[in-house]
Design a protein around this motif. Structure first.
Motif, short mmCIF file in Angstrom:
data_model
loop_
_atom_site.label_atom_id
_atom_site.label_comp_id
_atom_site.label_asym_id
_atom_site.label_seq_id
_atom_site.Cartn_x
_atom_site.Cartn_y
_atom_site.Cartn_z
N GLY A 60 0.81 -1.22 0.00
CA GLY A 60 0.00 0.00 0.00
C GLY A 60 0.84 1.27 0.00
N ASP A 61 0.22 2.39 -0.40
CA ASP A 61 0.94 3.66 -0.45
C ASP A 61 0.60 4.53 0.75
N VAL A 62 1.05 5.79 0.72
CA VAL A 62 0.85 6.66 1.88
C VAL A 62 -0.62 7.01 2.11
N ASN A 63 -1.43 6.97 1.05
CA ASN A 63 -2.86 7.19 1.26
C ASN A 63 -3.49 6.04 2.05
N HIS A 64 -3.09 4.81 1.72
CA HIS A 64 -3.55 3.67 2.51
C HIS A 64 -3.04 3.76 3.95
N PHE A 65 -1.78 4.17 4.08
CA PHE A 65 -1.18 4.34 5.40
C PHE A 65 -1.97 5.34 6.23
N HIS A 66 -2.28 6.47 5.64
CA HIS A 66 -3.03 7.51 6.35
C HIS A 66 -4.43 7.01 6.73
N ASP A 67 -5.08 6.31 5.80
CA ASP A 67 -6.43 5.81 6.07
C ASP A 67 -6.44 4.74 7.16
N GLY A 94 -2.29 6.10 10.08
CA GLY A 94 -1.23 7.04 9.77
C GLY A 94 -0.35 7.43 10.94
N MET A 95 0.08 8.68 10.92
CA MET A 95 1.05 9.14 11.91
C MET A 95 0.48 9.17 13.31
N GLY A 96 -0.81 9.43 13.45
CA GLY A 96 -1.40 9.40 14.79
C GLY A 96 -1.25 8.03 15.42
N TYR A 97 -1.50 6.99 14.62
CA TYR A 97 -1.36 5.62 15.14
C TYR A 97 0.10 5.31 15.45
N VAL A 98 1.01 5.65 14.54
CA VAL A 98 2.44 5.36 14.75
C VAL A 98 2.94 6.03 16.02
N GLY A 157 -7.64 5.09 17.33
CA GLY A 157 -8.18 3.74 17.52
C GLY A 157 -7.22 2.68 16.99
N PRO A 158 -7.70 1.43 16.83
CA PRO A 158 -6.83 0.35 16.35
C PRO A 158 -6.46 0.53 14.89
N SER A 159 -5.44 -0.19 14.46
CA SER A 159 -5.02 -0.14 13.06
C SER A 159 -6.18 -0.51 12.15
N GLY A 160 -6.32 0.27 11.08
CA GLY A 160 -7.35 -0.03 10.09
C GLY A 160 -6.93 -1.06 9.08
N ASP A 161 -5.67 -1.48 9.12
CA ASP A 161 -5.17 -2.49 8.18
C ASP A 161 -3.92 -3.12 8.80
N ALA A 162 -4.05 -4.35 9.28
CA ALA A 162 -2.94 -5.03 9.95
C ALA A 162 -1.80 -5.38 9.01
N GLU A 163 -2.05 -5.31 7.68
CA GLU A 163 -0.97 -5.53 6.73
C GLU A 163 -0.18 -4.24 6.47
N MET A 164 -0.71 -3.14 6.98
CA MET A 164 -0.08 -1.84 6.77
C MET A 164 0.50 -1.28 8.07
N LEU A 165 -0.24 -1.41 9.16
CA LEU A 165 0.15 -0.85 10.45
C LEU A 165 -0.07 -1.86 11.56
N ARG A 166 0.90 -2.00 12.43
CA ARG A 166 0.79 -2.88 13.58
C ARG A 166 1.27 -2.16 14.83
N PRO A 167 0.81 -2.59 15.99
CA PRO A 167 1.30 -1.98 17.23
C PRO A 167 2.76 -2.32 17.46
N ALA A 168 3.46 -1.46 18.18
CA ALA A 168 4.87 -1.70 18.49
C ALA A 168 5.05 -2.94 19.35
N SER A 169 4.00 -3.38 20.02
CA SER A 169 4.08 -4.60 20.82
C SER A 169 3.97 -5.87 19.97
#
Length: 603
Positions: free
Chosen positions: A344-351, A354-358, A400-412
């Motif tokens: 995915g690209d940065v638009n998927h990342f943001h959706d 994004g940075m709030g989650y990171v 809230g939680p990641s909207g896509d576990a293939e794009m964003l995951r928790p640091a844990s």
């Protein structure tokens, strides 16, 4: 409840503070002196003052009477660079928004803004890295008129954000804020783009097919959507607290984008000496620099920042090197996979958050400094929230939680336990290896080398079939003093094809690779560079070279001490490259930021 600060993050930060004690102290002393010397516009000569606001039209009277803060805009607008095209209307809008809070805005000046995407593989790419110093110098010239109470910085892409920040830091007694404009919409899939590029490299796709594919990817105003240097810049500005929270990846033209830019103008006016004073030199401190590096590692950002972070740090009197980056990488997990590290690209990342989650997950695990001074009220924790619109009102909420576990995951529960930016070193020097985009089975490559002195020769050898084997491709005399350290992104398709054919392939170079580069293992930014007798200058075809991200090794079994260095190529001329001779001759090593400007200034 957030965990205490990670021990490695704490240890590296303390080392950076200690290593920077003298230079940081000198910088802060300079900023204090500059603040004391700041010109009061009431005391300027009438001629000086009249010149300064002669063109201000309806703001003339307000500037003359010093009714409120006068904000200087430094803009990198041009409409050849898609990411900067939206900036065309920003200054006139910012003037209106400033008047809403009793302030005024003037465009202090413009800076160059070249597009590495246009110059890849072309002669102009040899100006790319040094454009950062030119941008910093242009920023200083823009701000030298002593008319401003705050600085709005309009820039997004590769060398532009680092250059703007480096220049603005010499005016660090003033508050400053970066105002981004956002990414273009998602085009064709990155997998399809890569497929067509490799087909073209193999002669299986026509130029017309390749151009149609590229236009399907790069198609409209906004930042290119892969996670290269431009979008890594935006991430870092969030990690350093230099944006309105969540501003990085909202698209151009959106109502939310306009309201974030409006809020940035209002906030800059609030940060003057008579308000919530937050000078740039205090915002960009050792912890902010460490946070920028942490964000780079956690998101798999561009390797170009292994050069830019040390340079930006030096401009604030801070010493930061690749040992610091590699040690942080051992502790900071990879929590995002954005192309070229994912699909995915940065638009998927943001959706997906994004940075709030990171930022939220890094703070939860004690992996970032929460106590940095930002441009925003509420500290760094405010950046763990994402912006939105409630009717006409700008609001923020927890992502809230990641909207896509293939794009964003928790640091844990990350994609990878480390940040994937590794230091490799040995008798061939020190270099960077971005492991986050490379399959683990390719982290170690040992093969005979083939030595080249430019990327065009590599592609010619590929077309002749001379590289159809296990090989370490060495491209030397590509360092800052040799030819300005151009990106060698044109090598990626050919080396990718060789890898897909089943060969064990790696790249070793004293040049740079694009922030968009991906799956081929590479030791880049090798220092000392070949020019001047660095180890790469003594390699010969057939020497065994070992590159290993696991052990941090970059070495050869050849007896380099017994050899003479290869003849150094003469500098090329044309495309204005001869005018940049002073930048080449004065540049220091990649690990220090490859900057003649900083070196000559004794910084």
């Amino acid at each position: 409840m957030s965990k205490p600060l990670n021990d490695t993050v704490h240890r590296v930060t303390q080392r950076v503070i200690e290593n920077s004690r003298k230079s940081r102290g000198q910088y802060l002393e300079l900023m204090e002196r500059e603040a004391g010397n700041q010109v009061n516009r009431h005391s300027m000569s009438c001629s000086n003052l009249a010149h300064a606001f002669a063109g201000a039209e309806e703001d003339q009277e307000a500037i003359r009477a010093a009714r409120g803060p006068n904000l200087g805009v430094v803009t990198a607008y041009n409409d050849m660079l898609s990411a900067h095209q939206p900036y065309y209307r920003y200054p006139e809008r910012m003037k209106i928004w400033a008047r809403e809070v009793g302030a005024t805005v003037q465009v202090a000046g413009g800076t160059p803004a070249m597009c590495d995407g246009v110059t890849q593989g072309q002669d102009g790419m040899e100006l790319s890295l040094f454009s950062r110093d030119a941008i910093a110098l242009s920023t200083v010239v823009a701000l030298s008129h002593a008319m401003f109470d705050g600085i709005a910085l309009l820039g997004i892409c590769d060398k532009i954000v680092p250059g703007l920040l480096m220049g603005a830091l010499r005016f660090g007694h003033l508050p400053a804020i970066f105002v981004p404009s956002g990414p273009m919409g998602t085009g064709i899939s990155n997998k399809e783009k890569q497929r067509v590029r490799q087909l073209y490299a193999e002669g299986k796709a026509s130029r017309e097919e390749l151009l149609a594919s590229e236009m399907g990817s790069y198609h409209s105003p906004g930042t290119c959507t892969f996670y290269g240097t431009a979008n890594s810049n935006q991430m870092m500005m969030e990690m350093m607290g230099l944006h309105v929270p969540g501003a990085a990846f909202v698209p151009p033209g959106a109502k939310l984008r306009q309201e974030l830019s409006r809020k940035a103008t209002h906030r800059l006016a609030e940060m003057g000496k008579d308000g919530d004073f937050r000078p740039l030199g205090r915002v960009v401190d050792e912890k902010a620099i460490v946070n920028a590096a942490i964000g780079l590692l956690a998101t798999g950002g561009s390797t170009n920042h292994a050069i830019h972070i040390p340079a930006m740090a030096r401009a604030a009197g801070i010493a930061f090197d690749w040992t610091d980056l590699a040690e942080l990488s051992s502790a900071v997990p990879l929590v995002a996979r954005v192309y070229p590290n994912g699909s995915g690209d940065v638009n998927h990342f943001h959706d997906a958050g994004g940075m709030g989650y990171v930022i939220g997950t890094l703070l939860d695990e004690g992996l970032a400094h929460a106590d940095i001074l930002t441009i925003w009220d509420g500290g760094f924790e405010a950046y763990s929230r994402e912006p939105g619109m409630d009717g006409d009102a700008l609001t923020w909420r927890d992502p809230g939680p990641s909207g896509d576990a293939e794009m964003l995951r928790p640091a844990s529960d990350p994609f990878q336990a480390d940040g994937g930016m590794r230091l490799v070193e040995g008798n061939l020097g020190r270099a960077c290896f971005k492991s986050s985009a490379v399959d683990r089975e390719r982290w170690t490559i040992e093969a005979p080398c083939r030595v080249f002195e430019d990327q065009h020769s590599v592609n010619e050898a590929f077309r002749r079939g001379e590289l159809d084997r296990d090989v370490v491709v060495v491209v030397r005399f590509q360092g800052p003093r040799a030819n300005g350290m151009p990106e060698l992104h044109k090598l990626t398709p050919a080396l990718g094809v060789l890898q897909d054919r089943g060969y064990r392939v790696a790249l070793v170079t004293d040049g740079r690779m694009s922030g968009a580069s991906g799956k081929v293992p590479a030791a880049i930014h090798c220092t000392p560079e070949a020019l001047g007798g660095g180890p790469l200058s003594k390699l010969r075809d057939g020497d065994m070279v070992r590159l290993c991200a696991v052990t941090g090794t970059l070495s050869t079994d050849a007896d380099l001490d017994a050899r003479e260095a290869a003849s150094e190529p003469a500098p090329d001329t044309g495309m204005g490259r001869e005018l940049f001779a002073m930048f080449r001759l004065g540049a220091d090593g990649a690990e220090r930021g490859a900057s003649a400007m900083l070196a000559m200034a004794g910084l």
